[in-house]
Design a protein around this motif. Structure first.
Motif, PDB file in Angstrom:
ATOM      1  N   ARG A  92       0.846  -1.190   0.000  1.00 31.55           N
ATOM      2  CA  ARG A  92       0.000   0.000   0.000  1.00 31.55           C
ATOM      3  C   ARG A  92       0.881   1.239   0.000  1.00 31.55           C
ATOM      4  O   ARG A  92       1.811   1.334   0.790  1.00 31.55           O
ATOM      5  CB  ARG A  92      -0.889   0.008   1.249  1.00 31.55           C
ATOM      6  CG  ARG A  92      -1.804  -1.182   1.355  1.00 31.55           C
ATOM      7  CD  ARG A  92      -3.148  -0.895   0.700  1.00 31.55           C
ATOM      8  NE  ARG A  92      -3.767  -2.105   0.181  1.00 31.55           N
ATOM      9  CZ  ARG A  92      -4.385  -3.006   0.934  1.00 31.55           C
ATOM     10  NH1 ARG A  92      -4.463  -2.827   2.230  1.00 31.55           N
ATOM     11  NH2 ARG A  92      -4.922  -4.067   0.396  1.00 31.55           N
ATOM     12  N   THR A  93       0.568   2.174  -0.847  1.00 30.85           N
ATOM     13  CA  THR A  93       1.398   3.372  -0.906  1.00 30.85           C
ATOM     14  C   THR A  93       0.590   4.646  -0.732  1.00 30.85           C
ATOM     15  O   THR A  93       1.051   5.717  -1.079  1.00 30.85           O
ATOM     16  CB  THR A  93       2.153   3.449  -2.246  1.00 30.85           C
ATOM     17  OG1 THR A  93       1.191   3.405  -3.295  1.00 30.85           O
ATOM     18  CG2 THR A  93       3.122   2.311  -2.404  1.00 30.85           C
ATOM     19  N   ASP A  95      -1.093   7.630   1.557  1.00 33.54           N
ATOM     20  CA  ASP A  95      -0.791   8.303   2.808  1.00 33.54           C
ATOM     21  C   ASP A  95      -1.990   8.153   3.730  1.00 33.54           C
ATOM     22  O   ASP A  95      -3.032   8.756   3.484  1.00 33.54           O
ATOM     23  CB  ASP A  95      -0.592   9.793   2.509  1.00 33.54           C
ATOM     24  CG  ASP A  95       0.772  10.224   2.909  1.00 33.54           C
ATOM     25  OD1 ASP A  95       1.178   9.873   4.021  1.00 33.54           O
ATOM     26  OD2 ASP A  95       1.414  10.919   2.108  1.00 33.54           O
ATOM     27  N   ASP A  97      -2.731   9.237   6.637  1.00 37.33           N
ATOM     28  CA  ASP A  97      -3.201  10.391   7.408  1.00 37.33           C
ATOM     29  C   ASP A  97      -3.844  11.460   6.542  1.00 37.33           C
ATOM     30  O   ASP A  97      -4.430  12.405   7.052  1.00 37.33           O
ATOM     31  CB  ASP A  97      -2.034  11.012   8.181  1.00 37.33           C
ATOM     32  CG  ASP A  97      -1.520  10.070   9.244  1.00 37.33           C
ATOM     33  OD1 ASP A  97      -2.349   9.461   9.932  1.00 37.33           O
ATOM     34  OD2 ASP A  97      -0.290   9.919   9.375  1.00 37.33           O
ATOM     35  N   LEU A  98      -3.693  11.304   5.234  1.00 39.51           N
ATOM     36  CA  LEU A  98      -4.284  12.306   4.343  1.00 39.51           C
ATOM     37  C   LEU A  98      -5.639  11.811   3.834  1.00 39.51           C
ATOM     38  O   LEU A  98      -5.912  10.608   3.854  1.00 39.51           O
ATOM     39  CB  LEU A  98      -3.337  12.552   3.157  1.00 39.51           C
ATOM     40  CG  LEU A  98      -2.346  13.715   3.302  1.00 39.51           C
ATOM     41  CD1 LEU A  98      -1.569  13.616   4.601  1.00 39.51           C
ATOM     42  CD2 LEU A  98      -1.372  13.727   2.144  1.00 39.51           C
ATOM     43  N   GLN A 102      -6.802  14.411  -0.991  1.00 40.35           N
ATOM     44  CA  GLN A 102      -5.435  14.930  -0.845  1.00 40.35           C
ATOM     45  C   GLN A 102      -4.424  13.970  -1.468  1.00 40.35           C
ATOM     46  O   GLN A 102      -3.470  14.392  -2.125  1.00 40.35           O
ATOM     47  CB  GLN A 102      -5.108  15.152   0.639  1.00 40.35           C
ATOM     48  CG  GLN A 102      -5.800  16.385   1.209  1.00 40.35           C
ATOM     49  CD  GLN A 102      -5.755  16.442   2.721  1.00 40.35           C
ATOM     50  OE1 GLN A 102      -5.502  15.443   3.385  1.00 40.35           O
ATOM     51  NE2 GLN A 102      -6.017  17.610   3.266  1.00 40.35           N
ATOM     52  N   THR A 105      -4.741  14.485  -5.296  1.00 39.96           N
ATOM     53  CA  THR A 105      -4.197  15.741  -5.841  1.00 39.96           C
ATOM     54  C   THR A 105      -2.669  15.758  -5.721  1.00 39.96           C
ATOM     55  O   THR A 105      -1.981  16.339  -6.556  1.00 39.96           O
ATOM     56  CB  THR A 105      -4.793  16.992  -5.164  1.00 39.96           C
ATOM     57  OG1 THR A 105      -4.784  16.806  -3.755  1.00 39.96           O
ATOM     58  CG2 THR A 105      -6.219  17.227  -5.615  1.00 39.96           C
ATOM     59  N   TYR A 106      -2.151  15.085  -4.682  1.00 41.89           N
ATOM     60  CA  TYR A 106      -0.684  14.989  -4.570  1.00 41.89           C
ATOM     61  C   TYR A 106      -0.117  14.221  -5.763  1.00 41.89           C
ATOM     62  O   TYR A 106       0.843  14.647  -6.402  1.00 41.89           O
ATOM     63  CB  TYR A 106      -0.308  14.302  -3.257  1.00 41.89           C
ATOM     64  CG  TYR A 106       1.148  13.903  -3.166  1.00 41.89           C
ATOM     65  CD1 TYR A 106       2.152  14.869  -3.241  1.00 41.89           C
ATOM     66  CD2 TYR A 106       1.527  12.579  -3.005  1.00 41.89           C
ATOM     67  CE1 TYR A 106       3.482  14.514  -3.156  1.00 41.89           C
ATOM     68  CE2 TYR A 106       2.859  12.212  -2.918  1.00 41.89           C
ATOM     69  CZ  TYR A 106       3.838  13.184  -2.996  1.00 41.89           C
ATOM     70  OH  TYR A 106       5.146  12.813  -2.919  1.00 41.89           O
ATOM     71  N   LYS A 138     -10.284  10.381   5.714  1.00 44.96           N
ATOM     72  CA  LYS A 138      -8.896   9.948   5.775  1.00 44.96           C
ATOM     73  C   LYS A 138      -8.794   8.532   5.227  1.00 44.96           C
ATOM     74  O   LYS A 138      -9.669   7.700   5.465  1.00 44.96           O
ATOM     75  CB  LYS A 138      -8.403   9.936   7.227  1.00 44.96           C
ATOM     76  CG  LYS A 138      -7.948  11.285   7.703  1.00 44.96           C
ATOM     77  CD  LYS A 138      -7.189  11.156   9.006  1.00 44.96           C
ATOM     78  CE  LYS A 138      -6.748  12.539   9.461  1.00 44.96           C
ATOM     79  NZ  LYS A 138      -5.903  12.495  10.641  1.00 44.96           N
TER      80      LYS A 138
END
Lengths: 257, 283
Positions: A92-93, A95, A97-98, A102, A105-106, A138
């Motif tokens: 799993r890659t 994030d 906590d985001l 988010q 869009t990152y 999240k």
């Protein structure tokens, strides 16, 4: 196909070998995947699938042999090649906590896509995978299957023409697996994208797919499932796999459960 | 028939797209930092413990004479503040780079590296993002320290910024380089023992070097050769609106060397990813 030269394959792997120190992982691997194809890279754990993925995505350098993405050599023109691929790694890659949005869009920013356009595409993709209402949540609060779907949506965000997925269904329940597979095959049919789907689960191979059988770092067979089955003198892909790898069906039963 | 699929040389990324990429990486690093409360608190508590407890205890033991950039006698607390600022950046640099390798962050590093932007640009952006986060930490620390009567001249809060950027880049690049070349330091404790402590103690962070020289000329040279000493001195002078040219040169030079080293190390043809690949694959 009568006009001009034939289009380059979505993926060409030519004579690729790779070793970790003295331990060989891939030996003279060659195959090609045509555009608009769902190809399954079938192999047991340790067959070299992840190594091959690391080479295709240029995490490792290809030292012998060539890998091309729609004619762009991964080693020589990595930027051109990488922007045509969408990647879903085995681990799993996202994030945790985001939020889902988010994360998306990152990823878009990593492909030079601005915030507004990224949100538009993300909304579209999240609707397709039925997660539009979770955009602000999240990632930590999603289920395993939902995370995978978000990862796939993320891999599609920059509209790649080849999607490579390394054991994307590991750890998912039967229903989630089926959903994701259906979604991927629909994508191939609808958008003409190509998919390289690595798995050790034989039942994920559909009769209409292409298959690449990888065993102990070698390609034992590749091509449309029907042809591979016939060439191996078997009645179905499970039998063909057993014959090719010389592993008895009883041994593979656990893997293919 | 879909014969319209031809090899076309894709357009290069435009300058605004490079900016989007950089902004995205900084934005994510900032978000992560804000979401990880414990990391922020520990980044703040660590130097404050040194300031409130260690410095108070050593105040009487170590007298500090007037040395540049100070124009009067200063309290020991005031003396060690620049060193503590550099320590914040040292920890931040090590943490953000090493967590990348050892923790679940490895996945994020992969996501970053399969971006079609040039790898040097991605790694530099990551360094800049880490430095931006370290600046947040430093200013939070300086804010609290102000109530502890660590009151550099107001202009110092501005003039220190370029120094912080440089030292942040240097220490971040060092962390990135270490994360790529050293495979033995498996956890953060190892990094503490073998990198952070030696760098911090063999520097001018806690005691002026002339005092070190009195005690051990050899250690004095070690401290002089330590890039961390120069990060500390660069910050110390900048906090008082001055430039320590030697430290500036050393920090710039080390930043360049560490960055080139990190970029080479993360080159797919040599660096860590391939060497760690056998384990990292299924992690």
């Amino acid at each position: 196909m009568m006009h001009g030269p034939a289009p380059p394959p979505a993926l060409t792997v030519e004579g690729v070998s790779y070793a970790y120190g003295s331990r060989p992982a891939l030996a003279d691997v060659s195959f090609a995947i045509a555009p608009a194809t769902f190809a399954v890279l079938l192999g047991l754990n340790g067959a070299g699938k992840t190594t091959l993925f690391s080479l295709i995505t240029r995490l490792f350098a290809t030292k012998s042999g060539h890998i091309g993405i729609f004619g762009h050599d991964v080693a020589r023109t990595p930027s051109d090649a990488l922007r045509l691929i969408g990647v879903v790694f085995q681990s799993r890659t996202l994030d945790l906590d985001l939020s889902v949005m988010q994360n998306l869009t990152y990823h878009a920013a990593l492909h030079g896509i601005g915030r507004r356009e990224a949100r538009r595409r993300a909304d579209e993709l999240l609707t397709q995978i039925a997660l539009a209402d979770r955009a602000r949540d999240k990632v930590r609060n999603l289920s395993g299957g939902q995370m995978r779907r978000v990862e796939i949506a993320r891999a599609l965000l920059h509209r790649p023409r080849l999607l490579v997925l390394d054991e994307p269904t590991v750890g998912l329940d039967v229903q989630s697996r089926a959903d994701i597979l259906t979604h991927m095959r629909a994508l191939v049919a609808r958008e003409g994208a190509s998919v390289l789907w690595a798995t050790h689960l034989i039942d994920e191979v559909a009769p209409s797919d292409d298959v690449v059988v990888l065993h102990q770092g070698r390609v034992l067979a590749h091509g449309p499932v029907a042809r591979v089955v016939t060439d191996a003198g078997a009645s179905d892909i499970r039998g063909a796999f057993a014959r090719l790898t010389k592993i008895s069906l009883a041994d593979t039963a656990d893997e293919a459960a | 028939m879909t014969t319209d699929v031809t090899i076309r040389s894709e357009a290069r990324f435009s300058a605004p797209q490079y900016a989007i990429c950089l902004a995205g990486i900084i934005w994510r690093e900032g978000l992560r930092f804000l979401h990880q409360r414990e990391r922020f608190i520990s980044a703040l508590v660590r130097p404050l413990v040194w300031l409130f407890i260690f410095a108070a205890g050593f105040r009487q033991v170590l007298g500090v004479s007037i040395i540049p950039p100070y124009e009067t006698y200063v309290l020991y607390e005031v003396y060690i503040t620049p060193g503590l600022i550099a320590m914040i950046q040292l920890f931040n640099g090590m943490q953000s780079s090493l967590s990348m390798v050892y923790d679940r962050e490895m996945g994020n590093m992969r996501t970053l590296l399969v971006s079609p932007f040039p790898r040097w640009y991605l790694l530099s952006s990551k360094l800049i993002a880490g430095t931006a986060v370290s600046l947040l930490q430093v200013y939070a620390f300086l804010f609290i320290a102000w109530f502890w009567e660590i009151e550099p001249p107001p202009i110092g809060y501005l003039t220190v910024i370029p120094a912080l950027v440089l030292s942040g880049l240097m220490l971040g690049a060092l962390g990135m380089l270490i994360s790529s070349v050293i495979t033995q330091l498996e956890n953060f404790a190892g990094v503490m023992n073998f990198v952070i402590f030696p760098m911090f103690f063999a520097s001018s962070a806690l005691y002026p070097l002339w005092r070190v020289q009195e005690g051990s000329p050899f250690l004095y040279y070690v401290c002089q050769a330590n890039p961390f000493t120069h990060a500390t001195e660069l910050i110390r002078f900048a906090l008082y609106g001055q430039v320590n040219w030697i430290s500036l040169a050393v920090v710039c030079g080390c930043t360049a060397v560490f960055m080139v080293g990190a970029i080479l190390a993360y080159d797919p043809a040599r660096g860590l990813l391939a060497r760690r690949g056998d384990r990292g694959g299924a992690a």
